[in-house]
Scaffold this motif. Structure first.
Motif, mmCIF file in Angstrom:
data_model
loop_
_atom_site.group_PDB
_atom_site.id
_atom_site.type_symbol
_atom_site.label_atom_id
_atom_site.label_comp_id
_atom_site.label_asym_id
_atom_site.label_seq_id
_atom_site.Cartn_x
_atom_site.Cartn_y
_atom_site.Cartn_z
ATOM 1 N N ARG A 1 -12.390 -10.536 -10.777
ATOM 2 C CA ARG A 1 -12.634 -11.740 -9.982
ATOM 3 C C ARG A 1 -11.443 -12.119 -9.117
ATOM 4 N N LEU A 2 -10.239 -11.721 -9.509
ATOM 5 C CA LEU A 2 -9.065 -11.918 -8.659
ATOM 6 C C LEU A 2 -9.296 -11.306 -7.289
ATOM 7 N N VAL A 3 -9.983 -10.165 -7.269
ATOM 8 C CA VAL A 3 -10.252 -9.431 -6.034
ATOM 9 C C VAL A 3 -11.524 -9.940 -5.361
ATOM 10 N N PHE A 4 -12.586 -10.096 -6.134
ATOM 11 C CA PHE A 4 -13.890 -10.459 -5.578
ATOM 12 C C PHE A 4 -13.879 -11.841 -4.943
ATOM 13 N N ASP A 5 -13.340 -12.825 -5.656
ATOM 14 C CA ASP A 5 -13.327 -14.184 -5.119
ATOM 15 C C ASP A 5 -12.490 -14.276 -3.842
ATOM 16 N N GLN A 6 -11.459 -13.461 -3.747
ATOM 17 C CA GLN A 6 -10.635 -13.452 -2.544
ATOM 18 C C GLN A 6 -11.448 -13.000 -1.324
ATOM 19 N N LEU A 7 -12.326 -12.014 -1.508
ATOM 20 C CA LEU A 7 -13.165 -11.541 -0.404
ATOM 21 C C LEU A 7 -14.047 -12.666 0.125
ATOM 22 N N LEU A 8 -14.663 -13.412 -0.796
ATOM 23 C CA LEU A 8 -15.556 -14.492 -0.392
ATOM 24 C C LEU A 8 -14.781 -15.648 0.236
ATOM 25 N N TYR A 9 -13.616 -15.930 -0.312
ATOM 26 C CA TYR A 9 -12.770 -16.998 0.230
ATOM 27 C C TYR A 9 -12.369 -16.681 1.680
ATOM 28 N N GLU A 10 -11.944 -15.465 1.919
ATOM 29 C CA GLU A 10 -11.535 -15.080 3.272
ATOM 30 C C GLU A 10 -12.707 -15.175 4.246
ATOM 31 N N ARG A 11 -13.911 -14.836 3.771
ATOM 32 C CA ARG A 11 -15.085 -14.928 4.651
ATOM 33 C C ARG A 11 -15.382 -16.388 5.008
ATOM 34 N N LYS B 1 -20.627 -22.017 9.669
ATOM 35 C CA LYS B 1 -21.333 -21.233 10.681
ATOM 36 C C LYS B 1 -22.357 -22.083 11.435
ATOM 37 N N SER B 2 -22.873 -23.112 10.754
ATOM 38 C CA SER B 2 -23.859 -23.996 11.372
ATOM 39 C C SER B 2 -23.216 -25.086 12.213
ATOM 40 N N GLY B 3 -21.886 -25.132 12.227
ATOM 41 C CA GLY B 3 -21.192 -26.079 13.067
ATOM 42 C C GLY B 3 -20.695 -27.330 12.377
ATOM 43 N N HIS B 4 -20.842 -27.420 11.061
ATOM 44 C CA HIS B 4 -20.377 -28.597 10.334
ATOM 45 C C HIS B 4 -18.854 -28.554 10.154
ATOM 46 N N ASP B 5 -18.273 -29.725 9.956
ATOM 47 C CA ASP B 5 -16.844 -29.873 9.662
ATOM 48 C C ASP B 5 -16.686 -29.760 8.144
ATOM 49 N N VAL B 6 -16.217 -28.601 7.673
ATOM 50 C CA VAL B 6 -16.220 -28.299 6.244
ATOM 51 C C VAL B 6 -14.796 -28.216 5.705
ATOM 52 N N THR B 7 -14.533 -29.001 4.657
ATOM 53 C CA THR B 7 -13.273 -28.914 3.930
ATOM 54 C C THR B 7 -13.557 -28.305 2.567
ATOM 55 N N LEU B 8 -12.941 -27.175 2.308
ATOM 56 C CA LEU B 8 -13.112 -26.452 1.048
ATOM 57 C C LEU B 8 -11.928 -26.800 0.151
ATOM 58 N N ILE B 9 -12.225 -27.429 -0.992
ATOM 59 C CA ILE B 9 -11.185 -27.950 -1.878
ATOM 60 C C ILE B 9 -11.176 -27.177 -3.186
ATOM 61 N N ASP B 10 -9.993 -26.770 -3.637
ATOM 62 C CA ASP B 10 -9.887 -26.109 -4.932
ATOM 63 C C ASP B 10 -8.560 -26.516 -5.578
ATOM 64 N N LYS B 11 -8.548 -26.533 -6.896
ATOM 65 C CA LYS B 11 -7.328 -26.932 -7.600
ATOM 66 C C LYS B 11 -6.254 -25.859 -7.542
ATOM 67 N N GLN B 12 -6.630 -24.630 -7.154
ATOM 68 C CA GLN B 12 -5.671 -23.536 -7.059
ATOM 69 C C GLN B 12 -5.744 -22.877 -5.693
ATOM 70 N N GLY B 13 -4.623 -22.298 -5.272
ATOM 71 C CA GLY B 13 -4.625 -21.498 -4.068
ATOM 72 C C GLY B 13 -5.131 -20.094 -4.342
ATOM 73 N N PHE B 14 -5.324 -19.327 -3.292
ATOM 74 C CA PHE B 14 -5.821 -17.948 -3.424
ATOM 75 C C PHE B 14 -4.716 -16.970 -3.037
ATOM 76 N N PRO B 15 -4.760 -15.769 -3.630
ATOM 77 C CA PRO B 15 -5.702 -15.272 -4.642
ATOM 78 C C PRO B 15 -5.468 -15.900 -6.007
ATOM 79 N N ARG B 16 -6.553 -16.077 -6.760
ATOM 80 C CA ARG B 16 -6.444 -16.632 -8.103
ATOM 81 C C ARG B 16 -7.471 -15.965 -9.012
ATOM 82 N N ASP B 17 -7.080 -15.769 -10.252
ATOM 83 C CA ASP B 17 -7.931 -15.079 -11.210
ATOM 84 C C ASP B 17 -8.940 -16.042 -11.810
#
Length: 375
Positions: free
Chosen positions: A99-109, A22-38
Motif C-alpha cells: 500500500r505504500l506504493v499503491f496509495d502513492q499512485l492514486l494520490y499522484e493521480r 476533473k469536473s471542475g470543483h475546488d477540491v481540498t484533499l486532507i490527510d493526517k499524513q503526507g505521502f508516501p505513507r504506508d
C-alpha cells in the motif's frame, strides 16, 4: 462549482478527489499524513479493483511502469488448512502491491487532476469545531476504518524469501486458507507483493471477525502465531525465510445492513461507509467506486440535501445488494463444513471453481454466484 473537502487520502478519497477535480470543483484533499505513507493491510488488489482504478486512468501497464513493487496474480488458491485445497488459474490479472506504493499512485493521480493537498488531523465527527462545515459546501468523509464501525481484525507480516526457493506458481498465487482456529469465517493468507528482484516480499497474515474473535479468548497476535505454527504451507515457507518483520495489527470496517452513508453535508465513502467486503476483507474496489459514485451524486445535485439523498440512493443501487449477499453467505458459513464442501465442489467442477474464484476476485457479484451455480 462547489468547494469540497475530502478528509482522507486513501483510495476512496483520492478517487473522489480525482473525479470531482476533473469536473471542475475546488477540491481540498486532507490527510493526517503526507505521502508516501504506508498502510497496514493485506495488499491484495483484486481483479475488480484493477477494473475500478481504470476510472482514474490507471491501467495494468501503468502499474508495471510506475510501481516500484508489485506482483501480478494469475492463480487464486482456496484451502481448508492442511485438509483440502484448490488453485484456480485466471486469464484476468489481479495484483498484490504494498500500500505504500499503491496509495502513492492514486494520490499522484488526484493531485494531477487538480486537488490541493493539506496535512491535518480531523477528529471523528468534529467538523464544526474545526471550521469545515462553514468553509466547504460538501464534506466527504474518507477517513477509513477510524470513521467506520470496526467489525474485524487482521494481522500482517512481511517475509523475504529468495526467488529461487519459490515455484513459478507461488510467485503469482494469492493463497487463502480457512482455519477453524480463526473462527468459522476467519482465514489466513499468503500473498506475494514484490517479485521483481532476487528477494521476494510476501505478505502473510490472518483475519478474524469480531463476533467470532470474542469467543476465541486468544490474543490476536497469538492467533497469527498459531496459524503459522499449524498451517503446513506457512511452515514450509517459514523455513525458507531470510528475514521478516514483526506482525502488525489493523482493524477492518466490513459491510453492515441498513447502512446510512449521508448525514447532512457529510458523505461517507470507502471504509468510513463500511464498504469493505464482508467475506474477504477486500476494500479497495468499493472504495474507489464509491469515490466515483459520490462524485456523480455531487455533480447531479443542486443542494447539499439533494446531494445526500442522491448519494444514499447510489450507494443502495450499486453496493447494497452485493454487500447483503456477502453478509448472507457469511451467515450461511456458520457451519464449518461449508468451507470444506465449497472447495470439494471446486475440485469436482471447473465451472464451480471458476465462479467461486471470480467471486473472490470480485469479477462475479455475490448476489449472482448462487443463482449461477444452479445451472
Amino acid at each position: 462549482m462547489s468547494k469540497i473537502a475530502i478528509v482522507g487520502a486513501g483510495p476512496a478519497g483520492c478517487s473522489a478527489g480525482y473525479h470531482l477535480a476533473k469536473s471542475g470543483h475546488d477540491v481540498t484533499l486532507i490527510d493526517k499524513q503526507g505521502f508516501p505513507r504506508d498502510k497496514i493491510c493485506g495488499d491484495g488488489i483484486s481483479i475488480e479493483s484493477i477494473q475500478s482504478i481504470s476510472t482514474m486512468g490507471i491501467y495494468p501497464h501503468d502499474i508495471r511502469k510506475l510501481a516500484s513493487e508489485y506482483a501480478p496474480i494469475h492463480h487464486f488458491f482456496l484451502g481448508v488448512s492442511n485438509r483440502i485445497s484448490h488453485s484456480e488459474p485466471t486469464t484476468l490479472e489481479a495484483y498484490c502491491i504494498p500500500r505504500l506504493v499503491f496509495d502513492q499512485l492514486l494520490y499522484e493521480r488526484a493531485i494531477d487532476a487538480g486537488c490541493c493537498f493539506l496535512t491535518q488531523s480531523v477528529h471523528k465527527n468534529d467538523w464544526q469545531r474545526q471550521g469545515l462545515l462553514d468553509a466547504f459546501d460538501t464534506i466527504i468523509d474518507a477517513r477509513g476504518v477510524s470513521a467506520g464501525e470496526v467489525t474485524a481484525i487482521a494481522i500482517r507480516a512481511y517475509w523475504m524469501v529468495k526467488r529461487q526457493d519459490l515455484s513459478e506458481t507461488a510467485l503469482a498465487e494469492a493463497q487463502i486458507h480457512f482455519d477453524r482456529s480463526l473462527g468459522v469465517n476467519g482465514y489466513g493468507w499468503i500473498f506475494p507483493v514484490s517479485t521483481q528482484h532476487d528477494l521476494v516480499k510476501l505478505n502473510v497474515g490472518v483475519g478474524v471477525w469480531l463476533d467470532e474473535y470474542q469467543t476465541l479468548n486468544v490474543n490476536v497476535i497469538q492467533l497469527f502465531k498459531q496459524f503459522i505454527q499449524k498451517n503446513k504451507a506457512a511452515q514450509q515457507l517459514l523455513s525458507k525465510v531470510v528475514s521478516q518483520q514483526p506482525p502488525k495489527v489493523f482493524p477492518l470496517a466490513t459491510a453492515k445492513k441498513g447502512n446510512k452513508v449521508a448525514d447532512g453535508k457529510v458523505l461517507r465513502i470507502g471504509d468510513a461507509a463500511n464498504l469493505t467486503d464482508p467475506l474477504t476483507g477486500e476494500g479497495i474496489a468499493n472504495a474507489v467506486l464509491s469515490g466515483f459514485y459520490v462524485a456523480q451524486a455531487v455533480n447531479m445535485s443542486r443542494t447539499p440535501a439533494v446531494t445526500a439523498e442522491n448519494w444514499q440512493y447510489l450507494y443502495e443501487s450499486h453496493f447494497e445488494a452485493d454487500l447483503r449477499a456477502g453478509l448472507n453467505i457469511k451467515a450461511f458459513r456458520k457451519f464449518s463444513f461449508m468451507n470444506y464442501l465449497l472447495i470439494w465442489l471446486m475440485k469436482q467442477s471447473p465451472r464451480v471453481a471458476q465462479q467461486v474464484s471470480h467471486a473472490v476476485a470480485g469479477v462475479v457479484p455475490y448476489n449472482e454466484v448462487m443463482a449461477s451455480l444452479k445451472y
